[in-house]
Every structure is written in structure tokens, then in C-alpha cells.
Design a protein around this motif. Structure first.
Motif, mmCIF file in Angstrom:
data_model
loop_
_atom_site.group_PDB
_atom_site.id
_atom_site.type_symbol
_atom_site.label_atom_id
_atom_site.label_comp_id
_atom_site.label_asym_id
_atom_site.label_seq_id
_atom_site.Cartn_x
_atom_site.Cartn_y
_atom_site.Cartn_z
ATOM 1 N N HIS A 268 -26.352 4.095 -9.930
ATOM 2 C CA HIS A 268 -25.150 4.847 -10.309
ATOM 3 C C HIS A 268 -25.030 6.124 -9.489
ATOM 4 N N ILE A 270 -23.548 9.024 -7.466
ATOM 5 C CA ILE A 270 -22.223 9.648 -7.433
ATOM 6 C C ILE A 270 -22.236 10.720 -6.349
ATOM 7 N N SER A 272 -20.858 13.736 -3.883
ATOM 8 C CA SER A 272 -19.893 14.824 -3.989
ATOM 9 C C SER A 272 -18.980 14.802 -2.762
ATOM 10 N N ILE A 277 -25.412 14.017 -3.295
ATOM 11 C CA ILE A 277 -25.379 13.406 -4.631
ATOM 12 C C ILE A 277 -25.075 14.482 -5.664
ATOM 13 N N ASP A 278 -24.101 14.229 -6.521
ATOM 14 C CA ASP A 278 -23.755 15.167 -7.596
ATOM 15 C C ASP A 278 -24.648 14.851 -8.794
ATOM 16 N N TRP A 279 -25.791 15.528 -8.888
ATOM 17 C CA TRP A 279 -26.780 15.229 -9.917
ATOM 18 C C TRP A 279 -26.284 15.589 -11.317
ATOM 19 N N LEU A 281 -23.129 15.288 -12.503
ATOM 20 C CA LEU A 281 -22.313 14.156 -12.955
ATOM 21 C C LEU A 281 -23.179 12.921 -13.173
ATOM 22 N N MET A 282 -24.209 12.785 -12.335
ATOM 23 C CA MET A 282 -25.130 11.651 -12.478
ATOM 24 C C MET A 282 -25.793 11.663 -13.847
ATOM 25 N N ALA A 285 -23.364 10.575 -16.506
ATOM 26 C CA ALA A 285 -23.008 9.166 -16.323
ATOM 27 C C ALA A 285 -24.139 8.251 -16.783
#
Length: 350
Positions: A268, A270, A272, A277-279, A281-282, A285
Motif C-alpha cells: 500500500h 502512497i 507524495s 513515500i507519504d508515511w 497517509l500510509m 491507510a
């Protein structure tokens, strides 16, 4: 004449046969008397003497046990008949006092939330009454202390959703009690939700050292000790400095690595806008797909040797080498295991 149980796991209770059946006396064995002084306020009718002329009966405001431990038996044995249910365990273990302990508060709230989601209809009428009494005490504590209102809001939301489904499907599901009682309980929950929605945090008046006075590296260390993403976001709303620290990519990466396996967040990813990686939002999610690790200051414990569930008093454990229950194992500490809220419910699934 009094009846004394022969089972070695008996908590030392004494029973007297009366015209209305067997009644429990407030006479304990000398070995347990010192450790069970709190049982003097056991919340049910207690007969002190067997003499009819001098018989004293005490009634307290609640009608539930307050015990340090219970024996979890799932089937009848030669020594014991019947079995222990989730409702019985919920009634007999002292959850009312547990919510006053900050180490156990989150644990009890999470347990109530799990019961609200799937086990509410399995509780007896007495257990349901106890459930809502404890819930009332939790709400009042949050209103007074303003401690972790987000947690209790989530609990009330899940409970109201469950009650709406049960009330609409009355006749299709087993609901113990009159339908009007459940409607009244739902209205009370909606009132609690409104009260928590209008809750205003009191501004602390303190001329001493505040959180903003701490150096950046100490504030950063505090954020790295949080295991809940929502706690990080909430703290980040206090000051612009904390907001800057709460948006650190490395902080959210560590949080993802703590709660989830590498294979899980690799599925998964995600990115940016900058390609990283947008941790943050990760993390949120991944929460939708996988359970996060739970952390509690204190939990119930289960002895695998004695099949006993109990609250462990760490002060007594350190000072008196007290295991929290009458264990017969040669090394009791090797038999103990902490019980998560989900494990507590699983113990009573037959």
C-alpha cells in the motif's frame, strides 16, 4: 450447618442454608482474610451471622461482586459444576475500580468497545446493567478529568450503532429486557455524545515550566514515544513547533514499522508529490486493512496453571511476592500471561 467447599481453588467462601436457599457469609479463612479486606464492601446481600434472632443483613447500592480473581472453567468437572460466561466474568471482576486507575482505564474502555461491537447480546440482564453503570462512570470521569475523550467518543459511536441495529431488528435478534429499556439506553448514549461534543478543555493556569519551554530534542523524544497516530496529531495542534515536529516523515515511518510488517506496507505504498513515500497517509491507510499493536499500562492476567483470571497488584507483587491469586505452581511467574481485551472475550467463546 455451614457448607465448606472441598475444591482447593475455592476462594474461602462460607455458605449457610436458609429458608430462601444458600446464602454466602462474610467469613473468610485466616489465610485469605488479610489479602481480601476490600471484599468487606462486596456489593450484594451478605449475612453476617447464622442466628435468626441476631441476623444482620447489609445491602449496598450496587448488586455486583468485586473480586480480585475468578476461575475460568468452560465445562463441568468433578469439583465444579457449570461454566463461567463472559457476563459472569464482567460482573465479578472489579472493573469499576479499574477505571479509576489511569494504567487500566484505556484497557477497560477498549474491552467495553469490543463487547459493544459483537458481544452485547451475549450478556445477561445483570451484566448489561453493570456494563452501562461502568460506562456511566467512565463518561462522568472524562467530563470531570477531560482524560482521553476521543477514546470514549469512539466507544459511544460503536455502541449507538450496535443498539440502532438491534432495536430495528427486534424480534430477529435476542435482546434481553424490554425494548423500552433499550430505547432509553440509546437516548442516554446520544445525550452522552452531545455532552462530550460540547466538552471544553479547561486552560491550565501554571506559571512554572510548560511543554513549550522544553528543548526541541526532548519534544521530539516525547513524540517518538507515542504509539497512536491520533495522539501525535493532537499534540501537534498545541504549538507551531510541535506541529512541525509532528509532520516529520521519519516519525511516521517509525510508527508504520512498529505497527505493521514490511510486507504489509509494501502493498500500500502512497507516494507524495515529490516522489517520496507519504508515511503519515500510509499509517492511516494501513489501519483500515490491518490491526495495530495495542499498548496498555496494565492488563488482566491469566494463569495457565490454575485457569484463573485476575488483576495483578504490582505493589503487592514487589513487596510481598504476591502473585495476585492462590497459585499452586512451583514458579507462578512462568504461568502468567497478560490478557488483551480481545483475548479476554476469546476466553469465553465455547
Amino acid at each position: 450447618m455451614p457448607f465448606l467447599g472441598q475444591d482447593w481453588r475455592s476462594p474461602g467462601w462460607r455458605w449457610v442454608k436458609t429458608e430462601d436457599g444458600w446464602k454466602r457469609c462474610e467469613t473468610f479463612s485466616h489465610a485469605l482474610e488479610d489479602g481480601n479486606n476490600q471484599l468487606n464492601d462486596i456489593s450484594h446481600t451478605v449475612i453476617i451471622t447464622g442466628d435468626e434472632e441476631n441476623e444482620e443483613v447489609y445491602n449496598t447500592e450496587d448488586c455486583f461482586y468485586r473480586e480480585k480473581w475468578i476461575y475460568v472453567h468452560k465445562e463441568s468437572t468433578k469439583e465444579r459444576h457449570g461454566y463461567c460466561t463472559l457476563g459472569e466474568a464482567f460482573n465479578r471482576l472489579d472493573f469499576s475500580s479499574a477505571i479509576q486507575d489511569i494504567r487500566r482505564f484505556n484497557y477497560v474502555v477498549k474491552l467495553l468497545q469490543l463487547i459493544a461491537k459483537s458481544q452485547l447480546t451475549s450478556l445477561s440482564g445483570a451484566a448489561q446493567k453493570n456494563y452501562f453503570n461502568i460506562l456511566d462512570k467512565i463518561v462522568q470521569k472524562v467530563m470531570e478529568d477531560q482524560y482521553n475523550p476521543r477514546l470514549i467518543k469512539d466507544l459511544l459511536q460503536d455502541l449507538s450503532s450496535t443498539l440502532c441495529i438491534l432495536i430495528r431488528g427486534v424480534g430477529k435478534s435476542v435482546l434481553v429486557g424490554n425494548i423500552n429499556i433499550w430505547i432509553c439506553r440509546l437516548e442516554t448514549i446520544l445525550l452522552w455524545q452531545q455532552q462530550l461534543k460540547n466538552l471544553q478543555m479547561n486552560k491550565q493556569v501554571n506559571n512554572g515550566l510548560t511543554l513549550s519551554d522544553l528543548p526541541l530534542h526532548m519534544l521530539n523524544n516525547i513524540l517518538y514515544r507515542f504509539s497512536d497516530g491520533w495522539d501525535i496529531i493532537t499534540l501537534g495542534q498545541v504549538t507551531p513547533t510541535l506541529y512541525m515536529l509532528s509532520e516529520d516523515r521519519q516519525l511516521w515511518k517509525k510508527l508504520c514499522q512498529y505497527h505493521f510488517a514490511e510486507k504489509q506496507f509494501c502493498r500500500h505504498l502512497i507516494p507524495s508529490e515529490k516522489g517520496h513515500i507519504d508515511w503519515k497517509l500510509m499509517y492511516f491507510a494501513l489501519q483500515k486493512y490491518y490491526p495495530i499493536k495495542e499498548q496498555y499500562g496494565d492488563t488482566l492476567h491469566f494463569c495457565r496453571h490454575c485457569s484463573i483470571l485476575f488483576w495483578k497488584d504490582y505493589h503487592l507483587a514487589l513487596l510481598l511476592q504476591d502473585t495476585g491469586h492462590p497459585c499452586t505452581a512451583s514458579d507462578p511467574n512462568t504461568c502468567l500471561m497478560p490478557v488483551s481485551p480481545q483475548h479476554f472475550i476469546d476466553l469465553f467463546k465455547f
